[in-house]
Each structure stands twice: as C-alpha cells, then as structure tokens.
Design a protein around this motif. Structure first.
Motif: not given
Ligand code: OGA
Ligand code: MN
Length: 387
Positions: A214-218, A222-229, A239-241, A264-266, A283-285, A334-338, A376-378
């Motif tokens: 779960l990511n909590y953004y204000h 931002s969330l840097g360029i990455h791949v979930d591997e 999945l991302s909510f 956009f992600m609304h 990424a989420v700039p 708030v973003n949840m990735t599953v 990124k999320r150290k």
């Molecule tokens: C992640 C991710 C994207 C987002 O957590 O790996 O890419 O929309 N999140 O927050």
C-alpha cells in the motif's frame, strides 16, 4: 571512414551524456510531469473516465460470468457486465477498469488502508525507526492529535501523515528486493476477495493474493521508475487500486529508457498489468491537485445506495471515522497493489538459489544515479522522492 568513426564517437558521447543526465524518453516525461513551476500541461494525459476517444484507447470485454453478481456486490463491486474496461494499443495485457465500485464502497477501502491494514502484524515504514509500542494504535494517536490541532503551521505531523507504505502477506523487503517464506502474515480476507474477483473478471480465475504493497501519497509525492519483478510467478497479473486524489501514471516498456504513455488514475480506478505488460517499467511522477472548491471526487463522497447485505465484506464506515478519512484524503492518494508471489505448487528457492536471484536483481535494477529511484521506498526512510 574517419567520418564513421567520428559519428560513432559522437553517438557514444551522446549516449554517455544521456546516461549521465538520464535524459532518456521516460525520464524526460517523468521530470516533465513532476515539474512544479510552471506546472505541466496535462492535455496529453489519457483520461479513461472520458471513454475510448483517445486513439490509443479501446474498450475491452471482460468475463461477466466469472464473478457472480452477489459475490461482486459483497466485495463492494458493481456487476462485471457494468464495468467500463479499456485496453491500450501497444500494451497487450494491460487492462484499465474505470471505477467499478458500488456507491459507498470506496469509503470502506480507504478506511481499511488508514485504520486497519496499517496495524500489526502488517509492516509499515514507521516500524523501521520506531518501537512496536510507538507504532501501536496509529489511528487512535493520529485522530487525537488531529482533533487537538489548530491551524498553526508548525504543529507536529501525525503518524498517519508520516505513513508512506504498508506491506501485507509476504512482506516485501525493500533492501533485498525480495519476499521470503519467513516473513509472512495472513493476507487480509476482504482485500483477497476483491482482488480475486477483479482477476477472475480479467481472465485469471486462479489468481491468489499473496502480497500487498500500500502506498500513501501526498500532494508532493512521486514514485520512481521501476518494474515489479520480485514475485516468482509472472504469469499472474499485478492489480492496482487507487483512491483519493488523482495521479499521473506513466507506463513504459521492457527497458527503463523506453518511451512511456501518461494516463490519469482517478479514485476507484483499477489497473491490471498482465501478460506482456506485467513486467513493464512504470512510475507515478505526480499527484494532481483537486480544485479547492471540490477537494474530493463525488464518487468517494457518495454514501451507499442501500445498506449492505448482512454477509457483505464491505461495511458502512462510521461517520466519525469517515470524518478523519476525508480530512486525510483531501490532499492524499492511497494505492493498493496486490500480487501473487508464488506459482501453484511453487516454493521459495533454497538459500543458495536465493543469493543468485538477489545478485541478478541488483544487477537488473542498477539505479544509475536516478535520484528519485534510489530513494524509492527505502525501508529506513519514508520512501518517495519528494521535493
Ligand atoms: C507499486 C506501484 C503505482 C501507484 O506500488 O509498485 O507501481 O499507482 N504503484 O501507486
Ligand atoms: Mn509498481
């Protein structure tokens, strides 16, 4: 010949300078959308809530029969036949579902993220530099402090405001970039259920939710360029909510420097990355500030149309809790990735293989001076590249 030598020399110099300054197509776009002053032009950002008008966007059929209507309703979802799902040309396996939630149910997921999922045994960024006693009752401690706060600027941040990430199930290790059999706690049943339905509707009936981030953004996150591997099975989707403030999401290619598409992600939107798109850089700039007159989207404020069925997973959020949630969400996302970590019948590799996997990963994800990404999320800090 000398001309050829010179041009290849020039090319090498250009490539070296590109690496140095990181000015490849994806990073350029990332910086463009992250820029504060002057703010960027968002007219090129795909908006799926406007339908399939964009040349790259097409409507796509899901599998309504894969999820019973009653099952969907219990998880706070509309019947699958009502969902507005889209594909993106050039990105096979990428599915965007434009807010399939029933009125009132987004509130439940927001409350789960802010009040429930951050509790033990789940892990959050605050655990990295605070004692177990200090990170207990984050919600209660924060609401108390919130209520006593005036409008003074110099007031201490609540724990809720300092929260950056929570991990669920197999807890992702930010330092080793791995999951392990040893660090696992039960995955929340409600989130497992909604994930299962979304995956089934998208053609993945055997998907099992095993890990969540779960990511909590204000406003300045931002969330840097990455791949979930790091998951061991890439045949299952990610999945991302998203809830709350809108964000610009960038979807790139299989190489870090490949060009990216902005969308956009609304609030309420669900993104599914599968097949070819499962391992694409993204990424989420930027978090897009809502107009001051309407700080929260109507779909998030909307109450339930009728009371939830007795056996519903999604319960009505108490008014006093929702008051705290709305206050937080006025400036947050708030973003949840599953994720499914292991394939059917698969186990974590033995220690030896794991060391090999680790070195392969650290080579793959060499960060090359990427400022945002290296931050990124150290596990030891709050993670996002904030400026
Ligand atoms: C992640 C991710 C994207 C987002 O957590 O790996 O890419 O929309 N999140 O927050
Ligand atoms: Mn990701």
């Amino acid at each position: 010949m000398s001309c050829r030598v010179e041009s290849s020399f020039k090319m090498a110099k250009m490539a070296a300078s590109m690496l140095e300054h990181g000015e490849d197509a994806f990073r350029k776009l990332f910086k463009f959308y992250k820029r504060r002053n002057p703010p960027p032009d968002f007219s090129e950002v795909i908006d799926f809530s406007k339908g399939s008008k964009h040349e790259k966007v097409f409507s796509t059929e899901l599998s309504p029969a894969a999820v019973g209507e009653n099952e969907a309703r219990k998880a706070g979802l509309q019947p699958v036949r009502e969902w507005k799902a889209f594909g993106l040309k050039g990105y096979p396996g990428f599915i965007f579902i434009s807010n399939p939630f029933l009125p009132g149910s987004q509130q439940y997921w927001v409350k789960q993220c802010l009040k429930v999922y951050l509790q033990k045994p789940n892990v959050c960024n605050l655990d990295m530099h605070m004692t177990a006693a200090e990170t207990e009752n984050i919600w209660e401690k924060s609401t108390q402090l919130m209520r006593s706060k005036g409008s003074g600027k110099r007031e201490p941040k609540t724990l809720l405001e300092k929260l950056r990430w929570v991990t669920l199930g197999y807890h992702y290790n930010w330092d080793t970039k791995m999951y392990s059999a040893e660090h696992h706690t039960p995955f929340p049943a409600d989130l497992h259920s909604v994930s299962k339905h979304v995956a089934a509707a998208c053609g993945f009936p055997s998907f099992t939710a095993e890990a969540g981030i779960l990511n909590y953004y204000h406003s300045d996150s931002s969330l840097g360029i990455h791949v979930d591997e790091s998951e061991l099975d890439h045949t299952q989707p990610l999945l991302s909510f998203s809830f709350g403030q809108s964000a610009v999401f960038l979807l790139g290619g299989t190489k870090r420097e490949d060009p990216a598409t902005a969308m956009f992600m609304h609030s309420g939107d669900i993104m599914v990355m599968s097949g070819h798109s499962r391992l694409l850089y993204h990424a989420v700039p930027r978090i897009v500030p809502a107009p001051a007159a309407a700080p929260l989207p109507p779909c998030l404020l909307q109450g339930p149309e009728r009371s939830a069925p007795e056996d519903s997973l999604v319960r009505r959020v108490k008014e006093e809790d929702w008051e705290v949630c709305t206050r937080y969400m006025r400036t947050s996302r708030v973003n949840m990735t599953v994720r499914q970590v292991l394939g059917l019948g698969q186990a974590f590799p033995s220690g030896e293989t794991r060391i090999q996997t680790l070195s392969a990963f650290s080579k793959d994800s060499a960060e090359g001076g990427e400022n945002i990404n290296s931050k990124k999320r150290k596990s030891s800090s709050d993670g996002y590249g904030e400026s």
